[in-house]
Design an enzyme around this catalytic site. Structure first.
Site, short mmCIF file in Angstrom:
data_model
loop_
_atom_site.label_atom_id
_atom_site.label_comp_id
_atom_site.label_asym_id
_atom_site.label_seq_id
_atom_site.Cartn_x
_atom_site.Cartn_y
_atom_site.Cartn_z
N SER A 139 -1.26 -2.00 0.45
CA SER A 139 -2.36 -1.36 1.17
C SER A 139 -3.44 -2.38 1.52
O SER A 139 -3.17 -3.36 2.20
CB SER A 139 -2.90 -0.19 0.34
N GLU A 233 2.90 7.83 7.22
CA GLU A 233 1.67 7.08 6.97
C GLU A 233 0.85 6.94 8.25
O GLU A 233 1.40 6.61 9.30
CB GLU A 233 1.98 5.66 6.48
N HIS A 263 2.57 6.61 1.69
CA HIS A 263 1.90 5.32 1.51
C HIS A 263 2.23 4.71 0.15
O HIS A 263 2.16 5.38 -0.88
CB HIS A 263 0.39 5.55 1.63
#
Length: 299
Positions: A139, A233, A263
């Protein structure tokens, strides 16, 4: 993984409440992810890298050549070296390569580019030690990984042997079509969530700065990249556009897209077949990159 398994995985996630303070977000995140079991074969030891706090992630039997520098996710606002160990540990176990998880500074107390300075300092020490390094991140940690490479290249530091990115956030301008197109499908994020985090992280800085949005950067000379992302996502296009840009600029790049996965779906290892397979592929990539040090080598 069956459709039912994918839907079950998404049902275990919920969108964060808008307007929460960073302290509230951190407390909730740490409660959920700060003490997940790592396995009886894992010992965490505090250390520093370039003056930055970190955790050595020591997995029994993982004494192979090189080291994994892990940069945790959390929208640049939450997370820490311990939450990063949740993915650093299985990568180390599966690859046989030691790992270290970095506790870089977070916004809004330390906005852009403080975290980049920390990651660069840590990488500088590892590179200076003569060790072969693979940098991995999820991320925001994925975006931070790419920014670290850009900063390292500007200093003429050697590039790492390879890079592993799990659902990287590469565009703080939020210009990817999936930010809106996948908003209802993504169980975790939406444009308002990402916009709130981007504002806190940037602190008024230009989101098109390549260190803040490396999807717009010149990637020439980067080491081989492995990018993994789920189709469920809002950040899907952050990965797709990054991979296309890397390929156009003659960077070796591999892409794994898992349909219906959320995610950083690697967190569901043991529950989702594809999460286990993704970590195994990432571990194989790491092993190959640390074995084949030729420029442009393919994992």
């Amino acid at each position: 993984m069956s459709r039912e398994e994918r839907e079950a995985a998404r049902s275990m996630i919920e969108k964060g409440e808008l307007g929460q303070s960073p302290q509230q977000q951190r407390a909730e995140f740490n409660e959920r992810f700060g003490s997940l079991p790592l396995g009886d074969d894992v010992v965490l030891t505090e250390r520093t890298l370039g003056g930055v706090p970190a955790l050595d992630v020591k997995v029994a039997g993982a004494g192979g050549e090189g080291i994994i520098l892990y940069l945790h996710g959390g929208a640049y606002i939450i997370g820490n070296a311990r939450t990063g160990a949740n993915l650093a540990a299985p990568l180390s176990r599966l690859s046989g390569v030691p790992a270290v998880s970095l506790d870089y500074r977070l916004a809004p107390e330390h906005p852009f580019p403080a975290g980049i300075h920390d990651a660069l300092a840590a990488y500088r020490e590892l590179a200076g030690s003569g060790q072969q390094v693979v940098i991995a991140g999820d991320s925001a940690g994925g975006g931070l990984t790419l920014a670290t490479l850009l900063a390292a290249r500007a200093e003429d530091l050697p590039m790492p042997a390879g890079v592993v990115l799990f659902s990287p956030w590469t565009d703080t301008t939020l210009s990817g079509p999936s930010i809106d197109a996948r908003g209802d499908y993504d169980p975790l994020f939406s444009r308002p969530n990402m916009a709130e985090s981007a504002e806190l992280y940037l602190g008024g800085a230009d989101p098109r700065n390549e260190l803040a949005s490396p999807v717009f950067a010149d990637l020439k000379g980067f080491p081989p990249l492995l990018v993994q992302v789920g189709s469920a996502e809002v950040l899907l296009d952050d990965s797709l556009r990054l991979v296309a840009r890397a390929a156009e600029q003659e960077v070796d790049v591999s892409l794994d897209v898992v349909a219906g996965a959320p995610h950083v779906f690697q967190y569901f290892a043991g529950l989702m077949t594809e999460a286990d397979e993704a970590l195994e592929h990432a571990a194989m990539f790491i092993r190959n990159r640390l074995t084949d040090k030729s420029v442009g080598g393919v994992a």
